[in-house]
Design a protein around this motif. Structure first.
Motif, mmCIF file in Angstrom:
data_model
loop_
_atom_site.group_PDB
_atom_site.id
_atom_site.type_symbol
_atom_site.label_atom_id
_atom_site.label_comp_id
_atom_site.label_asym_id
_atom_site.label_seq_id
_atom_site.Cartn_x
_atom_site.Cartn_y
_atom_site.Cartn_z
ATOM 1 N N ASP A 103 0.845 -1.187 0.000
ATOM 2 C CA ASP A 103 0.000 0.000 0.000
ATOM 3 C C ASP A 103 0.882 1.238 0.000
ATOM 4 O O ASP A 103 1.807 1.359 0.809
ATOM 5 C CB ASP A 103 -0.914 0.021 1.229
ATOM 6 C CG ASP A 103 -1.967 -1.064 1.185
ATOM 7 O OD1 ASP A 103 -2.196 -1.630 0.104
ATOM 8 O OD2 ASP A 103 -2.561 -1.355 2.240
ATOM 9 N N LEU A 105 0.521 5.239 0.449
ATOM 10 C CA LEU A 105 -0.369 6.303 0.889
ATOM 11 C C LEU A 105 -0.112 7.568 0.074
ATOM 12 O O LEU A 105 1.026 7.945 -0.176
ATOM 13 C CB LEU A 105 -0.155 6.601 2.364
ATOM 14 C CG LEU A 105 -0.353 5.448 3.339
ATOM 15 C CD1 LEU A 105 -0.036 5.894 4.759
ATOM 16 C CD2 LEU A 105 -1.768 4.907 3.253
ATOM 17 N N LEU A 180 -5.174 5.595 -0.691
ATOM 18 C CA LEU A 180 -3.974 4.831 -1.022
ATOM 19 C C LEU A 180 -4.124 4.123 -2.365
ATOM 20 O O LEU A 180 -5.216 4.022 -2.919
ATOM 21 C CB LEU A 180 -3.677 3.794 0.067
ATOM 22 C CG LEU A 180 -4.756 2.741 0.362
ATOM 23 C CD1 LEU A 180 -4.596 1.505 -0.532
ATOM 24 C CD2 LEU A 180 -4.705 2.309 1.820
#
Length: 210
Positions: A103, A105, A180
């Motif tokens: 992930d 952000l 994200l």
């Protein structure tokens, strides 16, 4: 009589250990990345009015940020604005091995582009992944997935794209608990066609210029 004294306190922007602990506790409760920092996602979860102002500023900054210069020919970094890797439970193999990518952000609305040339294999949505796109026929022979897009991608299945072609924008669709992009790399023969997901973090670092 009791004597009351007023103390002048000057904010210095420093965050102490107790504040970081409290922030991590709050982030865990809200299922956010436990950074211990008052990032935008945390401020939005707190429903603080100025969080929207900060988000608008970040989006404006993202649109004027010079894209990262990849050290790998034929590849570009897929996020065209400020970003950071997520905290706990957002790396490859986290959540008991169930997390098949990483992930990244970034502010909702940050442009996402194709990391390399490829062909659109899938462009759809799902309850966990949200809006997502899968590219195949890439230079490495691996499939790339881009998940939690803000809205449906303008691409169509079968479209041939070049590195840097618009894919969509960062969002928080599906089961994302923050703004994200979830990114995956799948070895040949590809995404859910006999290939296996692998950790893309090293590739992302290279595409971001090391």
């Amino acid at each position: 009589k009791s004597v009351q004294r007023r103390a002048r306190v000057r904010p210095d922007g420093a965050i102490g250990a107790q504040t970081r602990t409290a922030l991590r506790r709050y982030q865990a409760k809200k299922r956010l990345a436990k950074t211990g920092k008052p990032n935008l996602q945390t401020l939005k979860a707190m429903k603080l009015g100025f969080a929207k102002t900060i988000e608008r500023q970040l989006i404006a900054r993202a649109r004027t940020t010079t894209p990262a210069q990849s050290t790998v020919a034929g590849y570009v970094f897929p996020l065209q604005g400020p970003w950071e890797f997520g905290g706990s439970a957002t790396a490859f193999g986290d959540r008991g091995g169930a997390h098949q990518g990483v992930d990244l952000l970034s502010a909702c609305g940050t442009p996402i582009v194709a990391a390399s040339s490829g062909t659109v294999k899938a462009n759809t949505s799902q309850s966990a992944a949200g809006n997502y796109v899968v590219l195949t026929n890439t230079p490495s022979g691996e499939d790339q997935t881009y998940m939690h897009l803000q809205g449906p991608s303008p691409l169509k299945v079968g479209d041939r794209v070049d590195a840097g072609a618009p894919v969509g924008a960062v969002g928080d669709t599906g089961n994302a608990t923050a703004c994200l992009m979830h990114f995956e790399l799948w070895t040949a023969p590809g995404w859910y066609e006999g290939g296996q997901p692998r950790d893309p973090r090293g590739d992302l670092n290279s595409w971001a210029g090391g």
